[in-house]
Motif scaffolding. Structure first.
Motif, short mmCIF file in Angstrom:
data_model
loop_
_atom_site.label_atom_id
_atom_site.label_comp_id
_atom_site.label_asym_id
_atom_site.label_seq_id
_atom_site.Cartn_x
_atom_site.Cartn_y
_atom_site.Cartn_z
N ARG A 1 38.84 156.17 17.43
CA ARG A 1 38.65 154.82 16.91
C ARG A 1 37.18 154.45 16.99
O ARG A 1 36.46 154.92 17.86
N ASP B 1 33.31 155.76 8.11
CA ASP B 1 34.64 155.26 7.78
C ASP B 1 35.75 156.04 8.48
O ASP B 1 36.92 155.77 8.24
N TRP C 1 37.36 151.45 12.28
CA TRP C 1 38.29 152.41 11.68
C TRP C 1 39.02 153.13 12.77
O TRP C 1 38.67 153.08 13.95
N GLU C 2 40.08 153.80 12.34
CA GLU C 2 40.93 154.53 13.27
C GLU C 2 41.46 155.75 12.54
O GLU C 2 41.90 155.64 11.41
N SER C 3 41.40 156.90 13.18
CA SER C 3 41.90 158.12 12.53
C SER C 3 42.83 158.84 13.49
O SER C 3 42.57 158.90 14.69
N GLU D 1 36.71 159.03 8.09
CA GLU D 1 37.40 160.03 7.28
C GLU D 1 37.11 161.43 7.82
O GLU D 1 35.99 161.73 8.21
#
Lengths: 300, 987
Positions: free
Chosen positions: B111, B165, B122-124, B167
């Protein structure tokens, strides 16, 4: 309001109809046939209706074993007892029928119990227990099919609780299919504290046995249409603090206020009179008129 | 006339301005009787953000899974996020100079949080197949270009994530390579990423990966015959250091151009001594530290890969990660601890012999040793380097040291409270000095004048502020003496670090704190505090004896580790006595007996089910022998699914030659065995042992009496199918059911057993008086449900229904009850939907048990909701009769109402809420509530409103004025009427 009441009753009826099966449910305790033991266990008797037990998927091995055409099969398991800290020894045999229900679950029914009589050695041991106010312990296998199963379920009672005329015992067996969860052993009646030493006059057992299964929990009530109307209404009702009347809230202020107002009125009524008295007679006829009646009363 | 009118007017004004009685909390009442404290927990990682920042801050991640930004000047929290309890933070860094990057949940969630305000950017979610170390590497350069990728290695996969971001730009799966990746290296300025690690125990592999697209460039591998053990440390861009399999020699591995091993024997380096070594996992460059034989040896690596011992220190030293100074030099902080001071030394890596900084700071010895240190530098006014150090202490507190002083400190141990007890404050003694009284009198007068002004609406805005301030910090509530209402108490809390704090209920301040010496001495490795019990509560000698608490701990994590007892005076916070026990402690049973010094008798049960009596005095044993045959206890073994009852048998028949007369053998009296394939114990709850029940009987609407089945020896057990014991949604409604039991723990009798089909855990339950309320998930309805069970005693009802017996006092309400008698109980039960997920349930408790109860429900949003027990009444019907309504039965609804005003925590969130403790105040209507988690919250509530006292804001001035006005009015009217009488008589 009338509509509301009507609605309530309708829903209540609907609820009753929907939940009647669970409401009408009675404990499915099964009592051993009294004629066999001649007991006074009638209190506990309930109509042996269809058991409302849930049917857990029994272990495959057990199911295989009992997949023979006969849906009921007879099984036996032993009751063992111990005196104080002694080892367990056989004390009686339970026989029961294993009923296989349609969807594979198995339940125990028609429990019968035959108690072995005390041997003289056991009588001595029991008397010693009575003297020492020690525990008389019993145990049952935790699984009736492959005894002893995982473990034994133990129960015990202070020996002094048992003797009446003979020896009275009350065994409640909690089962779940073929598993015995727990056994509760004790006197059928009361056993007040400060247990008195009392030897039984005859060394025979009066046994009550009860088989107990799990009850169904009552469902949460479901008001389908009413969730919007009635539910919120009820909530709103209870959210409000109980309404107090103005009087209940402020009586402590209102009473003195009342007094003062009364006083002020009397004063106001007296004032013109005073003036009148001080200045001879009134110049204002209205005042005289107003002050008239009270002064008339006073002059009596 | 004019007088009367004036009096009337005055009264009218008073009346109209008088406050309406208030029952819920108003905005300005917040903080009057509640307090709230925010904590973060023990700091694991810290990253400073001081360059070109207006507000200097430090970002920390903690063991309570909190990521927080702290003000470096004052230690206040700028922002804070509490991640879930299973979302532990593995990595923390700052990317692009504006985002805080956290890697959590074993590397599966990454995060980014906005640095100034803590908003999530953002969070992935990162996927991977095999568990592995999780590594986070954020490039140091602040340039925002396309190359600025965050490298995350987790679950066997290397991910490159865009810092902007979140990604995933590319990923490289190592799952097929069977390599255990130890380090991910990206030399600055190069486009190559190295992933290095070992395959098996002796093969070393280095992969070269293109940083732009994740392409494989090259793979180097070599076998090192002696094998590796443990960690590999990166020393420079092309060199790693590892220990060989015997842990006696160091291997440095150059992996840049082909793999070269170089082995150096530790004994050669360090001279003579041999032993197993351990590499300290520090992020240093050109130097590394090895712990060997209680020493920390610093070894530097010279150009040709030669190793050289630089320094040798005792292993109590704590070393920070290195800090890059502006001139390209590397600095390291070392912290020692000695004689009540901590010594901070900062050294340059390439110039080890000189100290850049040497400071000492006096420190409270209640903070223990230093556990971690993080350093940061700044430019002093004279352009030289200054250093500040963030120090994490043994008690989990956080300190900032600068210029040899503690700039600020945070008591973050309070984020991990293990157990709570309460203690009364000292009784107020006579003999207060006159000056104090006079000052107080003046203050009192002033205060009341201000309040009067406020009431008469004459106060200016400044006065209003003053009044508010006075109310907030009224000295009354934070006094160190007992008060009449019993609101002022000490909350004694034990934290996971083994530190004891006494918090004042008035304002939440720490009155004293004690790092338990008996838990922290060297004889005990890995000590853990378990719980607090009331040891001595003086009533008869309240003036000259102090109450004390018993703290039970054990040495080590396993349940058979030997126990430790500590006795602490709650007024002074000093340890009176401590005992290191030979036996383990699995259960502590406070017995309801006290000796002549009002010490409570406690029975400690060890792993082998022996019982030990404390205090070990002859008097205690004589008291205990009297009740010997009446002591029973139970044990729950959730793993094997059994519950057993135990009774005492006699003194320990031990093999030891000395007979321990305080040790007793036990025997099993009963057992309950749950079938392992269908039932698994998930919750057991009993009544609070100190709960008071006022009425044993309940008169119901038709004037019948129901007797509550009140037994302290009732156990509520909930079991579920093992298949459905996982998370909600893993089992279908058909294969999930929940069974609840009420078991008498003396005889093992199952009083009630009930199955909820299609339901599963987690179960949260609370047991009080004769009822249990429990919360679970209904899979069929897809909702949470709450059920209530009430137990009534039928046998007593039959015996006691003779009114004459009651009148003549021949009832058996006070006679001793034997649980060996067969009881006939009637059980009533009802279920309702409850939309909230619950974290904890508790119930209010009052001094005499007269006040009606409220359930305190800790919700998923970390708030505490108060819910009247009346809503959970199994006698609720859809259409109650008039008589039932009068009794207070609410018409049945399918769900429990959630009234927003009844949140006890009003607007606050007790982050990470774990438990809610209720303590009765002396005032019957009031309960003290303490909710703790990462945050602490305390308040007092009155479930039936304060019917036995006037409210806080009751206007005494108004009352006084009214009385005065009334007296005056009476006097005036009396005079007037006298005059009138006189006049009448003259007439």
């Amino acid at each position: 309001m009338g509509v509301c009441v009507f609605q309530w009753s309708v829903f209540f009826l609907a609820l009753l109809a929907a939940a009647s099966s669970s409401l009408a449910f009675q404990s499915d305790e099964l009592l051993v046939d009294d004629d066999e033991f001649g007991l006074e266990g009638g209190v506990q008797r309930k109509p042996p209706e269809v058991a409302h037990t849930r049917s857990p998927p029994a272990a495959t091995s057990t199911r295989k074993r009992f997949s023979d055409p006969d849906p009921d099969s007879k099984i036996q398991f032993q009751l063992e007892h111990a005196f104080g800290d002694s080892d367990f020894s056989p004390a009686g045999t339970f026989t029961a029928r294993l009923k296989t229900s349609n969807h594979g679950g198995q339940t125990l029914t028609k429990l019968r119990f035959s108690r072995n009589a005390f041997t003289s050695e056991e009588k001595d041991k029991f008397s010693n227990l009575l003297k020492a106010d020690d525990f008389y312990r019993i145990r049952l296998p935790s699984n009736v099919l492959n005894s002893p199963g995982r473990d034994f379920v133990i129960s015990s009672v202070k020996a002094r609780c048992l003797p009446r005329d003979g020896l009275d015992e009350h065994v409640v067996i909690h089962t779940d299919g073929v598993n015995i969860l727990a056994v509760n052993y004790g006197a059928p009646g009361s056993c007040p504290y400060r247990r008195q030493l009392k030897l039984p006059s005859k060394w025979s057992f009066n046994s009550h046995t009860v088989l107990k299964n799990s009850e169904q929990a009552p469902r949460a009530p479901i008001f389908t249409e009413e969730i919007l109307g009635g539910g919120e209404d009820g909530e709103g009702e209870v959210a409000k603090p109980p309404e107090k009347s103005l009087w209940a809230k402020y009586w402590m202020y209102l009473i003195p206020l009342g007094f003062i107002i009364m006083n002020a009125i009397t004063q106001a009524m007296n004032m013109p009179e005073e003036q009148a008295a001080g200045q001879g007679q009134a110049q204002q006829p209205t005042a005289v008129q107003r002050g008239g009646p009270p002064s008339a009363v006073r002059r009596r | 006339m004019a007088m009367a009118v004036r009096v009337f007017l005055l009264l009218f004004i008073l009346f109209s301005s008088s406050t309406t009685p208030s029952f819920s909390l108003y905005e300005d009442q917040v903080g009057l009787m509640d307090w709230y404290q925010q904590y973060i927990g023990k700091v694991k990682q810290a990253v400073f953000h001081t360059q070109k920042a207006g507000r200097k801050r430090v970002v920390v991640s903690t063991e309570e899974n909190v990521v927080a930004s702290l003000d470096l000047r004052h230690g206040e929290i700028f922002w804070r996020h509490v991640l879930g309890s299973n979302d532990a933070i593995d990595g923390l860094d700052i990317a692009l100079g504006k985002y805080v990057i956290t890697l959590s949940s074993e590397g599966s969630v990454i995060r980014a949080w906005n640095l100034p305000d803590g908003q999530m950017i953002w969070e992935s979610f990162l996927q991977g197949s095999k568990p592995s170390k999780s590594l986070l590497s954020v490039p140091a350069n602040v340039k925002v270009d396309k190359n600025n990728l965050i490298l995350v290695f987790s679950k066997g996969v290397l991910h490159a994530i865009s810092g902007l971001d979140g990604e995933v730009v590319w990923e490289k799966d190592f799952a097929a390579e069977s390599i255990e990746v130890q380090q991910i290296i990206q030399p600055s300025g190069s486009d190559v990423i190295y992933a290095i690690g070992s395959v098996g125990s002796s093969q070393f592999d280095a992969y070269e990966i293109n940083a732009r697209n994740g392409e494989f460039l090259k793979k180097n591998g070599a076998v090192f015959p002696s094998g590796f053990s443990g960690e590999m440390l990166l020393v420079s861009d092309d060199l790693v250091v590892a220990l060989d399999a015997t842990k006696s020699s160091l291997v440095n591995i150059n992996f840049k151009d082909g793999i070269k091993f170089q082995q150096t024997d530790l004994s050669d380096l360090e001279g003579g001594s041999s032993g197993t070594a351990k590499l300290l996992p520090l992020k240093l460059k050109e130097i590394f530290a090895v712990e060997i034989n209680a020493f920390v040896v610093f070894i530097s690596v010279t150009g040709q890969g030669k190793l050289e011992v630089v320094d040798k220190l005792s292993n109590t030293v704590v070393v920070s990660d290195q800090l890059l100074l502006l001139e390209g030099q590397q600095a390291v902080a070392l912290v020692h601890h000695g004689d009540g001071k901590i010594y901070l030394t900062v050294k340059l890596v390439n110039d080890w012999s000189n100290d850049l900084l040497k400071e000492s700071t006096v420190i409270d010895h209640q903070r223990g040793f230093v556990h971690r240190v993080f350093i940061n530098n700044y430019i002093r006014t004279d352009r030289s380097h200054g250093f500040r150090a963030l120090v994490v202490m043994e008690d989990h507190s956080l300190l900032l040291l600068q210029q040899g002083e503690i700039v600020w400190s945070r008591e973050d141990g309070l984020a991990s409270i293990v157990s709570v007890a309460t203690s009364e404050l000292p009784v107020e003694r006579d003999g207060v000095s006159v000056a104090k009284v006079e000052e107080n009198l003046f203050e009192w007068l002033k205060g009341h004048l201000l309040k009067l002004k406020g009431t008469l609406m004459l106060a200016s805005p400044e006065d209003v502020v003053a009044i508010q301030g006075m109310r907030l910090k009224s000295s009354e509530k934070s006094k160190m003496t007992r008060d009449h209402n019993g609101f002022r108490k000490l909350l004694i809390v034990l934290t996971r670090a083994g530190k004891l704090f006494a918090l004042h209920t008035g304002d939440g301040r720490v009155v004293w704190s004690l790092l338990l010496p008996s838990l922290c001495n060297s004889a005990c490795t890995n000590p853990t505090g378990l719980s607090i019990y009331q040891w001595q509560v003086p009533h008869h000698h309240a003036l000259d004896e102090n109450p004390s608490v018993l703290i039970v701990g054990r040495c080590g994590q396993s349940s058979d580790a030997p126990g430790v007892l500590s006795f602490v005076d709650t007024y002074t916070g000093k340890e009176i006595n401590s005992l290191s026990l030979a036996h383990s402690i699995v259960q502590v049973i406070p017995l309801p007996y006290t000796d002549s010094t009002e010490q409570h008798l406690h029975l400690l049960i060890d792993v082998d089910q022996h019982a030990y009596l404390y205090p070990r005095t002859a008097e205690a044993i004589s008291i205990f022998q009297r009740e010997f045959s009446n002591v029973y206890w139970y044990s729950v073994d959730a793993n094997s699914g059994t519950i057993k009852g135990h009774a005492l048998k006699g003194n320990c028949a031990s093999a030891r030659e000395v007979l321990d007369e305080y040790c007793f053998d036990s025997r099993d009296v009963w057992s309950v065995v749950f079938p392992s394939d269908t039932e698994k114990i998930i919750a057991t709850v009993t009544r609070k042992s100190n709960e008071v029940v006022h009425t044993q009987a309940k008169v119901i609407a038709d004037h019948d009496v129901m007797y509550k089945y009140i037994s302290k020896n009732l156990l509520f057990v909930a079991t579920v199918v093992p298949k459905a014991s996982g998370e909600i949604g893993t089992a279908t409604p058909e294969e999930a059911w929940l069974v609840v039991y009420l078991i008498d723990t003396i005889t093992g009798r199952i009083l009630h057993r009930m199955t909820h089909h299609g339901s599963q855990g987690p179960v949260h339950a609370v047991f009080s008086e004769n009822w249990v309320v429990y919360h679970y998930f209904n899979l069929r309805a897809h909702r949470y449900e709450t059920s209530v069970i009430e137990i009534y005693d039928q046998s007593r009802a039959a015996a006691n229904n003779d009114l004459w017996k009651l009148i003549l006092g021949k009832h058996n309400l006070t006679s001793p009850i034997s649980l060996y008698s067969r009881t006939e109980v009637v059980v009533k039960s009802q279920s309702y939907f409850f939309t909230h997920t619950v974290k904890a349930i508790s119930v209010t408790s009052t001094a005499k048990g007269i006040t009606s109860k409220q359930l305190l429900i800790g919700t998923l949003g970390d708030q505490v909701l108060a819910l009247d027990k009346r809503f959970l009444n199994p006698r609720r019907t859809v259409n109650p009769t008039q008589a039932e309504r009068e009794e207070g039965i609410i018409p049945l609804t399918d769900s429990l109402p959630i009234i927003p005003q009844s949140y006890v925590t009003h607007a606050l969130r007790v982050e990470g809420l774990r438990d809610i403790v209720t303590v009765p105040a002396k005032l019957e209507s009031t309960t003290l509530v303490f909710a703790y988690g990462v945050d602490l919250f305390y308040t007092r509530i009155a479930p039936s409103r304060t019917y036995d006292s006037l409210t806080e804001d009751f206007s005494y001035a108004l009352l006084l004025l009214t009385i005065v006005a009334l007296v005056a009015a009476i006097f005036i009217t009396w005079v007037l009427s006298e005059k009138k009488d006189l006049r009448d008589k003259w007439r």
